[in-house]
Design a protein around this motif. Structure first.
Motif, PDB file in Angstrom:
ATOM      1  N   ALA A   1       0.832  -1.200   0.000  1.00 39.57           N
ATOM      2  CA  ALA A   1       0.000   0.000   0.000  1.00 39.57           C
ATOM      3  C   ALA A   1       0.868   1.252   0.000  1.00 39.57           C
ATOM      4  N   GLY A   2       0.470   2.239  -0.780  1.00 37.01           N
ATOM      5  CA  GLY A   2       1.165   3.512  -0.779  1.00 37.01           C
ATOM      6  C   GLY A   2       0.646   4.398   0.334  1.00 37.01           C
ATOM      7  N   PRO A   3       1.144   5.633   0.429  1.00 35.67           N
ATOM      8  CA  PRO A   3       0.636   6.563   1.440  1.00 35.67           C
ATOM      9  C   PRO A   3      -0.874   6.741   1.299  1.00 35.67           C
ATOM     10  N   PRO A   4      -1.615   6.827   2.394  1.00 34.12           N
ATOM     11  CA  PRO A   4      -3.073   6.981   2.318  1.00 34.12           C
ATOM     12  C   PRO A   4      -3.461   8.162   1.435  1.00 34.12           C
ATOM     13  N   GLY A   5      -4.370   7.917   0.498  1.00 35.78           N
ATOM     14  CA  GLY A   5      -4.845   8.981  -0.374  1.00 35.78           C
ATOM     15  C   GLY A   5      -3.958   9.299  -1.555  1.00 35.78           C
ATOM     16  N   SER A   6      -2.813   8.630  -1.671  1.00 33.28           N
ATOM     17  CA  SER A   6      -1.901   8.916  -2.783  1.00 33.28           C
ATOM     18  C   SER A   6      -2.346   8.195  -4.041  1.00 33.28           C
ATOM     19  N   MET A   7      -1.872   8.673  -5.173  1.00 32.45           N
ATOM     20  CA  MET A   7      -2.118   7.994  -6.437  1.00 32.45           C
ATOM     21  C   MET A   7      -0.788   7.535  -7.015  1.00 32.45           C
ATOM     22  N   PRO A   8      -0.743   6.337  -7.624  1.00 37.43           N
ATOM     23  CA  PRO A   8       0.514   5.842  -8.179  1.00 37.43           C
ATOM     24  C   PRO A   8       0.861   6.581  -9.471  1.00 37.43           C
TER      25      PRO A   8
ATOM     26  N   TRP B   1      -4.520   1.307  -9.736  1.00 35.66           N
ATOM     27  CA  TRP B   1      -4.188   2.030 -10.961  1.00 35.66           C
ATOM     28  C   TRP B   1      -5.393   2.674 -11.631  1.00 35.66           C
ATOM     29  N   ARG B   2      -6.587   2.433 -11.080  1.00 38.55           N
ATOM     30  CA  ARG B   2      -7.745   3.192 -11.580  1.00 38.55           C
ATOM     31  C   ARG B   2      -7.555   4.678 -11.325  1.00 38.55           C
ATOM     32  N   ASN B   3      -6.738   5.000 -10.342  1.00 36.56           N
ATOM     33  CA  ASN B   3      -6.470   6.392 -10.003  1.00 36.56           C
ATOM     34  C   ASN B   3      -5.034   6.772 -10.338  1.00 36.56           C
ATOM     35  N   GLY B   4      -4.420   6.009 -11.245  1.00 39.69           N
ATOM     36  CA  GLY B   4      -3.001   6.191 -11.505  1.00 39.69           C
ATOM     37  C   GLY B   4      -2.701   7.063 -12.711  1.00 39.69           C
TER      38      GLY B   4
END
Length: 354
Positions: free
Chosen positions: A22-29, A151-154
């Motif tokens: 998991a990346g930082p909360p709320g972050s996008m890849p 990746w839907r938000n990437g």
């Protein structure tokens, strides 16, 4: 059979679970496809044999644009963890031929989602024209497939084509209508288009930012050349043709956008005069530096001694990237302000060892 067993067991160095962490909360890849412009300077193993360490004499305080982004917006844009990961190009390709995952190639120290490598060209996006050893797009998508929901938000930053285009600088200055230039333009557009289609066939909501190329004649190494009005006009016409083709490609889908790198450079440092004479301005970074379009490892040069972008160039570029992503895709990103950028540069160049 022994060779197949060796290929199957060839470790790429990526710890279990890294690809889905998991990346930082709320972050996008955010992922990167490209060449040496986007290959992290702090990589200590992944540059071609015999080449000097990237980043120059002040390498520890000279960051490439992804390294700046990771330091200033890591809670919003996640490049993945810093990893030592990858296999030799021939090994990655051979594994693909027998149906095994390839991973990243070549092996390098970089952020997980950064697939750019020094020497990359348009053929290395999909693996066309003997570019399969270091092909980037299918291997990035393979990694993205491990966590499709994220990746839907990437975002993928596609910054490729400089090596193909800059190699033809003499021809650009002589004849903008040369068929060789048209062929390179068409080829790079076709490979970038194929890359975007591949990404969207697996991850239809991922955004793709296509970055144009700059005028290689603005490099200080070229200042003694192309010193006429005709050559200057031809260079501008040639560059506009290539970038306009990328701009049209990006305009065909709202999930795509274009970053005009040449216009970005001119806004900061200007351009040659009408007769090809160097006529550049300096860039003020707060009260810290005046940065000129010169080459050298000190931070008041736009370019390093090896003619890759210096700290300030990359910091300004990261600033512009955040602004363009926010504008083009309405992403909830915090702009990098001029004061923040100046503080970052001042803090960086005063760090121990600088």
């Amino acid at each position: 059979m022994a060779m197949l067993g060796t290929l199957a067991l060839w470790d790429d160095g990526l710890p279990d679970g890294t690809a889905t962490r998991a990346g930082p909360p709320g972050s996008m890849p955010i992922a990167v496809l490209g060449d040496s412009i986007s290959h992290s300077y702090q990589d200590g193993i992944g540059f071609p044999p015999g080449s000097p360490d990237r980043g120059g004499a002040r390498r520890a305080q000279t960051f490439q644009w992804t390294e700046v982004l990771a330091r200033l917006r890591d809670t919003e844009l996640d490049l993945g963890p810093w990893v030592t990961w990858g296999r030799p190009g021939n090994v990655a390709w051979a594994r693909e031929l027998i149906g095994l995952p390839a991973g990243r190639a070549p092996k390098k120290q970089d952020y997980l989602y950064n697939f750019a490598n020094s020497g990359g060209a348009c053929k290395n996006l999909m693996g066309d024209r003997m570019g399969q050893r270091f092909r980037q797009a299918p291997r990035l998508v393979e990694l993205m497939d491990k966590d499709p929901a994220r990746w839907r938000n990437g975002v993928v930053v596609l910054r490729m084509g400089h090596n193909d285009w800059a190699a033809l600088l003499d021809l650009q200055a002589a004849n903008p209508a040369a068929p060789e230039l048209a062929a390179v333009t068409a080829y790079c557009v076709s490979q970038i288009e194929a890359t975007i289609r591949l990404i969207h066939s697996h991850h239809p909501k991922t955004r793709v930012l296509v970055v144009g190329v700059v005028n290689e004649a603005d490099d200080p190494a070229q200042f003694g050349l192309y010193r006429s009005a005709r050559e200057t006009a031809n260079l501008r016409m040639s560059l506009a043709s290539f970038n306009d083709a990328l701009r049209r490609l990006a305009a065909t889908d709202p999930r795509r956008a274009f970053f005009d790198d040449a216009a970005w450079f001119e806004r900061h440092w200007g351009a040659r005069g009408a007769n090809g004479e160097p006529d550049y301005k300096s860039v003020a970074i707060g009260t810290v530096l005046q940065v000129t379009n010169t080459a050298g490892d000190a931070p008041d040069n736009a370019l390093l001694e090896d003619h890759h972008a210096g700290l300030v160039w990359n910091a300004l570029w990261a600033q512009a990237l955040v602004a363009r992503l926010k504008e083009a895709f309405q992403l909830p990103l915090t702009p990098i302000g001029d004061d923040e950028l100046a503080r970052f540069v001042a803090r960086t160049i005063k760090a121990p060892g600088s």
